[in-house]
Design a protein around this motif. Structure first.
Motif, PDB file in Angstrom:
ATOM      1  N   LYS A 175       0.841  -1.192   0.000  1.00 26.07           N
ATOM      2  CA  LYS A 175       0.000   0.000   0.000  1.00 26.07           C
ATOM      3  C   LYS A 175       0.873   1.238   0.000  1.00 26.07           C
ATOM      4  O   LYS A 175       1.823   1.334   0.764  1.00 26.07           O
TER       5      LYS A 175
ATOM      6  N   HIS B  37       0.667   5.316   0.370  1.00 26.66           N
ATOM      7  CA  HIS B  37      -0.192   6.432   0.762  1.00 26.66           C
ATOM      8  C   HIS B  37       0.641   7.670   0.999  1.00 26.66           C
ATOM      9  O   HIS B  37       1.783   7.587   1.441  1.00 26.66           O
TER      10      HIS B  37
ATOM     11  N   VAL C  84      -2.351  11.506   4.602  1.00 27.41           N
ATOM     12  CA  VAL C  84      -3.582  10.730   4.696  1.00 27.41           C
ATOM     13  C   VAL C  84      -3.616   9.972   6.026  1.00 27.41           C
ATOM     14  O   VAL C  84      -4.605  10.005   6.758  1.00 27.41           O
ATOM     15  N   PHE C  85      -2.498   9.350   6.351  1.00 20.55           N
ATOM     16  CA  PHE C  85      -2.409   8.641   7.625  1.00 20.55           C
ATOM     17  C   PHE C  85      -2.585   9.584   8.804  1.00 20.55           C
ATOM     18  O   PHE C  85      -3.295   9.294   9.759  1.00 20.55           O
TER      19      PHE C  85
ATOM     20  N   ILE D  13      -6.186  10.614   9.236  1.00 21.05           N
ATOM     21  CA  ILE D  13      -7.020   9.547   9.808  1.00 21.05           C
ATOM     22  C   ILE D  13      -6.730   9.391  11.301  1.00 21.05           C
ATOM     23  O   ILE D  13      -7.648   9.237  12.117  1.00 21.05           O
TER      24      ILE D  13
ATOM     25  N   GLN E 134      -8.493  12.120  12.992  1.00 21.15           N
ATOM     26  CA  GLN E 134      -9.946  11.900  12.967  1.00 21.15           C
ATOM     27  C   GLN E 134     -10.345  10.861  14.011  1.00 21.15           C
ATOM     28  O   GLN E 134     -11.347  11.020  14.707  1.00 21.15           O
ATOM     29  N   ASN E 135      -9.567   9.798  14.137  1.00 21.01           N
ATOM     30  CA  ASN E 135      -9.842   8.783  15.157  1.00 21.01           C
ATOM     31  C   ASN E 135      -9.832   9.409  16.548  1.00 21.01           C
ATOM     32  O   ASN E 135     -10.685   9.116  17.390  1.00 21.01           O
TER      33      ASN E 135
ATOM     34  N   GLU F 279     -10.293  12.559  17.309  1.00 24.73           N
ATOM     35  CA  GLU F 279     -11.443  13.460  17.456  1.00 24.73           C
ATOM     36  C   GLU F 279     -12.711  12.656  17.744  1.00 24.73           C
ATOM     37  O   GLU F 279     -13.546  13.056  18.555  1.00 24.73           O
ATOM     38  N   ALA F 280     -12.827  11.511  17.082  1.00 26.50           N
ATOM     39  CA  ALA F 280     -14.017  10.668  17.275  1.00 26.50           C
ATOM     40  C   ALA F 280     -14.142  10.196  18.722  1.00 26.50           C
ATOM     41  O   ALA F 280     -15.241   9.960  19.219  1.00 26.50           O
TER      42      ALA F 280
ATOM     43  N   ALA G 283     -16.383  12.146  21.687  1.00 22.25           N
ATOM     44  CA  ALA G 283     -17.851  12.171  21.787  1.00 22.25           C
ATOM     45  C   ALA G 283     -18.284  12.139  23.249  1.00 22.25           C
ATOM     46  O   ALA G 283     -17.730  11.383  24.047  1.00 22.25           O
TER      47      ALA G 283
ATOM     48  N   VAL H 100     -15.984   4.771  11.485  1.00 20.08           N
ATOM     49  CA  VAL H 100     -15.861   5.541  12.725  1.00 20.08           C
ATOM     50  C   VAL H 100     -16.655   6.842  12.594  1.00 20.08           C
ATOM     51  O   VAL H 100     -16.541   7.557  11.602  1.00 20.08           O
ATOM     52  N   VAL H 101     -17.461   7.110  13.591  1.00 17.91           N
ATOM     53  CA  VAL H 101     -18.296   8.314  13.588  1.00 17.91           C
ATOM     54  C   VAL H 101     -17.623   9.410  14.407  1.00 17.91           C
ATOM     55  O   VAL H 101     -17.120   9.150  15.500  1.00 17.91           O
ATOM     56  N   THR H 102     -17.610  10.614  13.855  1.00 14.92           N
ATOM     57  CA  THR H 102     -17.201  11.774  14.638  1.00 14.92           C
ATOM     58  C   THR H 102     -18.485  12.492  15.028  1.00 14.92           C
ATOM     59  O   THR H 102     -19.132  13.125  14.203  1.00 14.92           O
TER      60      THR H 102
ATOM     61  N   THR I 288     -20.233  13.189  11.294  1.00 14.53           N
ATOM     62  CA  THR I 288     -19.685  12.642  10.051  1.00 14.53           C
ATOM     63  C   THR I 288     -19.171  11.216  10.269  1.00 14.53           C
ATOM     64  O   THR I 288     -18.900  10.811  11.403  1.00 14.53           O
TER      65      THR I 288
ATOM     66  N   ASN J 160     -16.288   8.301   8.743  1.00 12.79           N
ATOM     67  CA  ASN J 160     -15.022   8.182   8.024  1.00 12.79           C
ATOM     68  C   ASN J 160     -15.109   7.022   7.030  1.00 12.79           C
ATOM     69  O   ASN J 160     -15.017   5.855   7.406  1.00 12.79           O
TER      70      ASN J 160
ATOM     71  N   LEU K 126     -13.025   6.793   4.467  1.00 14.31           N
ATOM     72  CA  LEU K 126     -11.681   6.558   3.918  1.00 14.31           C
ATOM     73  C   LEU K 126     -10.961   5.413   4.642  1.00 14.31           C
ATOM     74  O   LEU K 126     -10.158   4.705   4.044  1.00 14.31           O
ATOM     75  N   ALA K 127     -11.255   5.267   5.921  1.00 17.19           N
ATOM     76  CA  ALA K 127     -10.568   4.238   6.702  1.00 17.19           C
ATOM     77  C   ALA K 127     -11.584   3.379   7.466  1.00 17.19           C
ATOM     78  O   ALA K 127     -11.755   3.520   8.670  1.00 17.19           O
TER      79      ALA K 127
ATOM     80  N   GLN L 238      -8.434  -1.579  10.870  1.00 19.32           N
ATOM     81  CA  GLN L 238      -8.807  -0.338  10.188  1.00 19.32           C
ATOM     82  C   GLN L 238      -7.992  -0.257   8.906  1.00 19.32           C
ATOM     83  O   GLN L 238      -6.763  -0.259   8.941  1.00 19.32           O
ATOM     84  N   ILE L 239      -8.694  -0.193   7.807  1.00 20.01           N
ATOM     85  CA  ILE L 239      -8.048  -0.229   6.495  1.00 20.01           C
ATOM     86  C   ILE L 239      -8.056   1.162   5.874  1.00 20.01           C
ATOM     87  O   ILE L 239      -9.065   1.867   5.939  1.00 20.01           O
ATOM     88  N   VAL L 240      -6.935   1.551   5.306  1.00 16.28           N
ATOM     89  CA  VAL L 240      -6.880   2.838   4.602  1.00 16.28           C
ATOM     90  C   VAL L 240      -7.083   2.567   3.123  1.00 16.28           C
ATOM     91  O   VAL L 240      -6.308   1.843   2.505  1.00 16.28           O
ATOM     92  N   LEU L 241      -8.148   3.124   2.573  1.00 14.67           N
ATOM     93  CA  LEU L 241      -8.433   2.880   1.160  1.00 14.67           C
ATOM     94  C   LEU L 241      -7.514   3.720   0.283  1.00 14.67           C
ATOM     95  O   LEU L 241      -7.102   4.821   0.653  1.00 14.67           O
TER      96      LEU L 241
ATOM     97  N   LEU M 295     -13.131  11.456   4.315  1.00 14.55           N
ATOM     98  CA  LEU M 295     -12.761  11.272   5.722  1.00 14.55           C
ATOM     99  C   LEU M 295     -13.868  11.789   6.640  1.00 14.55           C
ATOM    100  O   LEU M 295     -14.001  11.365   7.770  1.00 14.55           O
ATOM    101  N   ARG M 296     -14.647  12.726   6.113  1.00 17.94           N
ATOM    102  CA  ARG M 296     -15.747  13.311   6.892  1.00 17.94           C
ATOM    103  C   ARG M 296     -17.015  13.353   6.049  1.00 17.94           C
ATOM    104  O   ARG M 296     -17.413  14.397   5.543  1.00 17.94           O
TER     105      ARG M 296
END
Lengths: 72, 147
Positions: A41, A43, A47-48, A51, A54-55, A57-58, A61, B95-97, B106, B108, B110-111, B124-127, B135-136
């Motif tokens: 892969k 990338h 991008v990493f 993500i 984002q993880n 931030e998620a 909640a 995964v939800v933000t 939002t 995700n 993408l992953a 967790q896979i990165v496309l 991503l969002r």
């Protein structure tokens, strides 16, 4: 870190199956060509990082979202 | 066994339901053992709760409910790591933000989290195509059903 200097149209080979070629150099921008098996892969590192961010931030909640779900 | 959860207090789980994410999630590589916990009958949402650490709890969504035509290929490497033999054993979550409202939240795409329910393995896979997969992705567009 191994540091190598390359010119346009030169390449490096990593292992038996991966080749990275310098296709173009335009100012600060470098265009790379990557030849690798499908199982490898490739990338952009942003991008990493995006993500990962984002993880994290998620995870922030708060539990009141469960109340919200009930309201709907 | 009983575990402490972030959103649901103490929950009784069955040990064999524990999913092994060998590589963890991106940026959170230390957390490898999770369980899926239901939270809603009306919404295509569940919790992915760490068995070891109470604060590590994700809201995850069934992505096809929000984007009907969502699809991606798994690499040989992923199939191998997840020990996937039958397509029916595979479950995908995003995964939800969570924001103030569900409409502003939002997912995700993408992953995605790919889970082999039979072998209890997840990753967790990165496309590859980061232009086609957001991503969002806004949750407001509920398209499919929760089933």
């Amino acid at each position: 870190m191994l540091v190598l200097s390359r010119k346009k149209d030169e390449s490096i080979v990593i292992g038996d199956h991966i080749e990275i070629k310098i296709l173009a150099v335009e100012g600060e921008q470098i265009k790379l060509g990557i030849v690798a098996p499908k199982t490898v892969k490739v990338h952009r590192s942003e991008v990493f990082e995006a993500i990962q961010a984002q993880n994290k931030e998620a995870l922030s909640a708060s539990s009141n979202f469960l109340e919200q779900l009930k309201k709907k | 066994m009983k575990i402490a959860t972030k959103f649901l207090g103490e929950v009784e789980i069955i040990e064999k339901d524990i999913l092994m994410f060998e590589q963890g999630l991106l940026g959170l590589e230390d957390h490898k053992r999770f369980v899926l916990l239901p939270i809603s009958e009306e919404h295509p949402l569940v919790l992915l709760q760490s068995v070891e650490q109470v604060e590590i709890s994700f809201v995850v969504a069934y992505p096809f409910a929000f984007k009907k035509d969502y699809s991606f290929d798994l690499s040989e490497e992923d199939l191998e790591q997840l020990q996937i033999e039958n397509e029916e054993d595979v479950l995908t979550y995003s995964v939800v933000t969570m924001k103030e409202t569900l409409q502003d939240s939002t997912i995700n795409l993408l992953a995605p989290l790919v889970i082999n329910l039979d072998k209890k393995r997840g990753k967790q896979i990165v496309l590859q195509d980061n232009k086609a997969f957001s991503l969002r992705y806004p949750m407001q567009t509920l398209e499919g059903s929760a089933k």
